[in-house]
Structure formats: structure tokens, C-alpha cells
Design an enzyme around this catalytic site. Structure first.
Site, PDB file in Angstrom:
ATOM      1  N   ARG A  49       0.841  -1.191   0.000  1.00 26.33           N
ATOM      2  CA  ARG A  49       0.000   0.000   0.000  1.00 26.33           C
ATOM      3  C   ARG A  49       0.880   1.245   0.000  1.00 26.33           C
ATOM      4  NH1 ARG A  49       1.450   1.769   4.488  1.00 26.33           N
ATOM      5  NH2 ARG A  49       0.420   3.737   4.103  1.00 26.33           N
ATOM      6  N   ALA A  51       0.717   5.306  -1.980  1.00 28.67           N
ATOM      7  CA  ALA A  51       0.639   5.742  -3.375  1.00 28.67           C
ATOM      8  C   ALA A  51       1.917   5.466  -4.177  1.00 28.67           C
ATOM      9  CB  ALA A  51       0.257   7.219  -3.423  1.00 28.67           C
ATOM     10  N   ARG A  86      -6.565  -0.130  -7.682  1.00 33.64           N
ATOM     11  CA  ARG A  86      -7.095   0.878  -6.753  1.00 33.64           C
ATOM     12  C   ARG A  86      -7.265   2.184  -7.524  1.00 33.64           C
ATOM     13  NH1 ARG A  86      -4.615   1.408  -1.026  1.00 33.64           N
ATOM     14  NH2 ARG A  86      -6.701   2.233  -0.626  1.00 33.64           N
ATOM     15  N   GLN A 187      -2.900   2.308   9.941  1.00 30.63           N
ATOM     16  CA  GLN A 187      -1.545   2.388   9.396  1.00 30.63           C
ATOM     17  C   GLN A 187      -0.621   3.192  10.306  1.00 30.63           C
ATOM     18  OE1 GLN A 187      -4.370   3.089   7.744  1.00 30.63           O
ATOM     19  NE2 GLN A 187      -4.348   2.291   5.659  1.00 30.63           N
ATOM     20  N   ASP A 228      -2.243  11.132  -2.145  1.00 33.05           N
ATOM     21  CA  ASP A 228      -2.494  10.065  -3.116  1.00 33.05           C
ATOM     22  C   ASP A 228      -2.782  10.604  -4.511  1.00 33.05           C
ATOM     23  OD1 ASP A 228      -3.125   8.779  -0.360  1.00 33.05           O
ATOM     24  OD2 ASP A 228      -2.870   7.104  -1.748  1.00 33.05           O
ATOM     25  N   ASN A 238      -5.968  12.397   0.176  1.00 34.74           N
ATOM     26  CA  ASN A 238      -5.075  11.588   1.009  1.00 34.74           C
ATOM     27  C   ASN A 238      -5.954  10.734   1.920  1.00 34.74           C
ATOM     28  OD1 ASN A 238      -2.396  10.862   1.862  1.00 34.74           O
ATOM     29  ND2 ASN A 238      -2.758  11.985   3.762  1.00 34.74           N
ATOM     30  N   LYS A 239      -5.324   9.872   2.680  1.00 31.35           N
ATOM     31  CA  LYS A 239      -6.030   8.959   3.598  1.00 31.35           C
ATOM     32  C   LYS A 239      -7.107   9.697   4.381  1.00 31.35           C
ATOM     33  CE  LYS A 239      -5.552   5.489   3.857  1.00 31.35           C
ATOM     34  NZ  LYS A 239      -6.440   4.659   2.983  1.00 31.35           N
TER      35      LYS A 239
END
Lengths: 337, 337
Positions: A49, A51, A86, A187, A228, A238-239
């Protein structure tokens, strides 16, 4: 293909191996991702995982496939299926477009391998450049808050936001890192703490909802996150949880910086509204890793990413330099050249 | 003592029973809290939780102790140990001060029981008043976001913020609730979803970091939360994560309301700076309920509550009425009378 090594990805005798990030920090297990179908599954399940890393690993996967005698049609199929694994991080699409470009130009196995190796090598080099640009922003003794995991695990080098933090630490800036746990997949709690522990960088774990408390107590002077996909106007995905953090940082007057390589910029997106946001399974929110705590049938909304508007950014740290909010008002197109 | 019943607390034949909220939603188990030492432990471990309910249960516990022949000294000790079980919610201190007042006035078993029953009954009545005041604010079709658990489980009645939502639902307002999971102890994911499911109120579970995304998508018209202690100037402490939510709501122009009974107001606190914030064990953040996902030795900061300044509040919903931010600028002292 050369034997390549990063914290979460390596090639050994032409095989592509990925460290299973779902099992960290307690178990370090390498998975074989040489076959494109296996690699697609590792990417979808987030064993690999981040980017930049999913782009780099996909490029190496295509090269390994070529070395093992895949036909042009099979290579095109591999590029397409990896590209679709993804949707939000643009680095994956970027890397597959690079490999596809070699194919379309009639390149053979040698050229494909060379391009994949170059993508790996460049990614590591971009990390060095981001780290140097970003570390120059950091004053001695800063508390730095970060979200998700953006270190050696998600790049071929030392990382994006976490690479900046590592460089600041190496330069003796005496930083302390506050790590958002980053629900739902944790994460931060699992991976960022593991990386910071290995590097000997002082850090404290908090839940995502505690970040505002830490800022209110004056313990944080800067927020650094990954990205990302960055739109032409500087908005970025982003996350999930990043957007709230940006609002909270702005409210406290704490500078907020996304850190990413140029491959994260998507000039075809005019603004954040054009970035597709992946929604993932309800089970990720109902519990964690086989343990469920919410009612089994509860309705869930699970966007894996959110979009932070450029207005909340102090500056964007790219390998190409640091771009302030006012510089970003000109758009990123001019930086491309 | 009369037999009393609420969703999470009851008295049966003079025994005090609490529903173990740590095991919900999958297991409904009642624990005996008749002995003060047992009740202290249930409160510390959050088997019984929520600002109003810990006050009510402690009052019933002292009354049960008196009925079983405890001496005046033993009753004073019980009041003191229950009062110290958790530091932030002021309702517990308020309830113990009430019981201690009866003791100090020379009251016997009958008076203590009568006072504890009155605290229970009044708490349920306050819920009705908050629900009616709060529901009047809600327009048809609103999306409402809430944090932690503030329903029947934390009061003798229908709840504080969740009681308002329930009343709006009963009045046909057609609301949809977004439920923050509320790390680290997941009261939203486990308890609020369970209550809303029982009541048939439409709801969607999200992680805490997703709230800003839901607001950005225009799905939320109001944020309703509980409170554990409200200072004289309107600042208030609530479950950690509330402050971030208030900043995010303010950023989006979405009205934000704490909902609480008057027993949550502490006029001796001039502002939020005077509210003590409980810090809890690192293990709560390193994992959940025996499952650990972070490194076992990682440093953790675990404040159970945060403080939201009055400037971020649209209005405060009390049993005594709705107080706008500008009304709160006069302070809450004037409301006391």
C-alpha cells in the site's frame, strides 16, 4: 532485473516480493507478487500500500512478467488490471502509463526492465529531494503531527512526509512525532510507530480524535502528511482523516504540508472535485482484522480518502521544490516543465 | 428502595444492577453494583459510563448501602470513593454531594433512599425536557452527526443528545444519524448503533476521521453531542474527539450543540481551563479489548476528554431551555436560579 531493495519491496532473482503490511508490526512476512494477478490481490487487500509504492511495485511486476516470457497481449492485460487495482492514488496509473508507453513504442523485455528499474531508482531519489526540501522548513524542537504511514514502507526510498521527518531527525532537529492511529486500517498505529521505532525517532501514538487536543495544548508546530493524488489547483486526496486534520491545523494556525513526488500530481484533474474517491468494505469499519465490535448489519460509509482544499495548505513539498499556497494559486501546470 | 428501571441501570429488591456496557452490543449482561466497592470498579472500568448515569448509579449505590445497614462512617466513605472513581464528569460529584448533604443534615435510611430515587426520577424527567427543547431545533430531513453514546444507556431516561434525536424521530422529522465510532473505546460503534437499531432510527456508522468528509458532502445539517462538565462561561468537556468535531462543524457552518442536564454545569469552573481531564491507560489506544495492534511498548497519550470552547457552540440545550452562544456570553450563573 537487478536485485532491488526497499523497506517494503524487493526483487530477488527476478521475483517481486512485498512485505505484508497487514501483518506488521508483529509479523514480518514477505509475499510473492511476481505474477500480476497475485500482485493485484496484494494491492487490493493492502498488503502492499501507499501511493508511490503501489506504482513502483506494479512497474516491477510488469517487468518480471515480461522477463518470464509474457506476450504483448498478456503485458497489456497486466498493465490494465494493475492500473485498476485501486482508483484514487494516481501514481499507480502513472507507472502503468509509463510501462504501457514502452510497450507502445515497441520496447522489448530489456526496455521494460530498464524502465521499471528507473521508476524504482527515481522514486528513491525523489524521496531524498523531498526530505531535503521539507527538512529545511523544520525548526529545532518542533512537535510534528502526521497521519497514516508515509515512510520507507510506501516508497522505494525513505518516504514522503515521514522521509522529511527522518531527515530532520538526522539533521539533529530534535523533533517529536505525534502519530494519528488512522482508522480504519490503523496504518499509523501499526506501521508509522514501527518505522519510527526502528529509526529511534521519539514519538507518541494518539487516536485520530485526539489530534485537536494535542494541538490545543501547543505540542504541535507542524503537520506533515502524504498525498495520493494532487489536482492542478493544489487540492489533494489523502487517507481519510487528513481533511479534518487540515481544518484543525488551520484553526490553530499550525502550518500544514502535504509531501509527495511529482508522480502524485494529476494535471488532468482541475480540482479536488475531479478526484475519484475509493469506498471500501463495511467490515473495515465494523471492526478490525476479523474482530467485529459494531452490530454485524450496521450501515457503514467507508471512503478510504478525503480531499483537502488548497486553501488549507501552508505549502506543498514536492521533489521539485516547496510550493507555497500563493504559488499554488497559479496552478501546478507551470511546474510540469 | 423502589424497583427502578432504565436501559442500563435498575434496582431489583434493593440491589443495584448495571448493564455491562463493555460487552454490548453482542452480550447483554447485568452486573451487581450493590456494594460500593463493586460499583466503583464498574465505573472505573466503564461497565457503567456516561456522565448522568454514573451520578445516578452512585446515588442508588449509597442508598442501597444504607438500606443494608452501613454506618454513617461507611456511608461517608462510600460517597468519597464513588466521587473519586472518575474525575471529569461533574454529575458524579454533584450526586455524591447531594447524598452527603442528606447525611450531613442528619438524614436516615429513608431520606437517603428518597433522595437517590429523586435523583433517578429527575434525571429521566430532565431527559424529557432536553428532548423537547432540542427536537424543536430540528428541521425535517436533517442529517445529524453525533459522537460517543448519549442515549438511554447513559441516563435514567431517554438520553441527552440521543434523546433529542429520538424525540425528533418520534415527531416524524425523518432524521438520519451519522455515528462517529469514537475511538478508543468505540462507544459510538458499539452502543449508539445498538440503541438506534432498537429504536428503528436510520443511521450510518463512520470512523471519527470521516466526519469531515460527511460534512463536506453536505450530508449533515446539525451536530449534537453530550457533555461531561460545562464551565460557567459555556466551555465544556466531552468525550475526546468532540473538539475536533466542533472545529469541523464551525468550518462548514453546521450548527453544533451540546445537550446536558443542569447537573453537568459546574459553576465553580470559570472556563474550560479549570476542568480536569482524565488520562487513561495506554492499552486502550494500543488496541481494543485484549487485541493489540500497535507496538507493545509504544508511548501513548490518552486523554479521555477534550474541551470545546463556547465560541464554537451554536447553542447549549439544557433541561432548563436552549441557550445561544450570545446568551452564554453572560455566563451560566444567571441560569442557576
Amino acid at each position: 532485473m537487478r536485485d532491488l531493495t526497499s523497506l517494503g519491496l524487493k526483487t530477488v532473482g527476478g521475483r517481486v516480493l512485498v512485505l505484508d503490511q497487514r501483518r506488521l508490526p508483529d509479523i514480518e512476512e514477505w509475499l510473492d507478487g511476481t505474477a500480476p494477478a497475485a500482485l493485484v490481490e496484494h494491492i487490493r487487500r493492502l498488503s502492499v500500500r501507499g501511493a508511490p509504492l503501489i506504482g513502483v511495485s506494479a512497474a516491477l511486476g510488469v517487468a518480471a512478467h515480461a522477463e518470464r516470457g509474457a506476450s504483448r497481449t498478456q503485458l497489456e492485460q497486466a498493465c490494465a488490471s494493475l492500473r485498476a487495482a485501486r482508483p484514487t492514488a494516481v501514481n499507480l496509473a502513472w507507472a502503468m502509463d509509463q510501462m504501457r508507453g514502452v510497450l507502445d513504442a515497441g520496447g522489448g523485455v530489456g526496455e521494460l526492465v530498464k524502465r521499471a528499474e528507473a521508476i524504482f531508482d527515481q522514486d528513491a531519489e525523489f524521496c531524498e529531494q523531498m526530505a531535503n526540501h521539507g527538512a529545511a522548513l523544520i525548526a529545532p524542537g518542533e512537535g510534528i503531527l502526521t497521519h497514516c504511514n508515509t515512510g520507507g514502507l510506501v516508497t522505494a526510498g525513505i518516504g514522503t512526509a515521514l522521509g522529511v521527518i527522518r531527515r530532520a531527525h538526522e539533521l539533529g532537529r530534535n523533533v517529536h512525532v505525534f502519530v494519528d492511529e488512522t482508522r480504519p486500517l490503523l496504518q499509523g498505529a501499526r506501521l508509522t510507530t514501527w518505522e519510527l521505532g526502528r529509526l529511534g525517532i521519539p514519538h507518541t501514538l494518539i487516536t485520530d480524535g485526539m489530534a485537536a487536543s494535542v494541538l490545543a495544548r501547543g505540542k504541535v508546530q507542524r503537520v506533515l502528511v502524504g498525498a495520493d493524488r494532487i489536482a492542478r489547483n493544489g487540492d489533494f486526496a489523502n487517507k481519510v482523516g487528513t481533511y479534518a486534520l487540515a481544518i484543525v491545523a488551520c484553526h490553530h494556525g499550525v502550518p500544514f504540508h502535504p509531501v509527495a513526488p511529482w508522480s502524485t500530481v494529476d494535471l488532468s484533474c482541475a480540482s479536488g472535485r475531479d478526484i475519484p474517491i475509493e469506498e471500501r468494505a463495511a467490515s473495515e469499519v465494523r471492526g478490525y482484522s476479523g474482530m467485529r465490535w459494531a452490530p454485524s448489519d450496521v450501515d457503514v460509509f467507508n471512503p478510504a480518502f478525503d480531499v483537502t482544499p488548497v486553501a488549507l495548505i501552508e505549502s506543498l513539498v514536492l521533489d521539485r521544490g516547496v510550493f507555497s499556497r500563493s504559488a499554488l494559486a497559479q496552478g501546478l501546470s507551470g511546474v510540469a516543465g
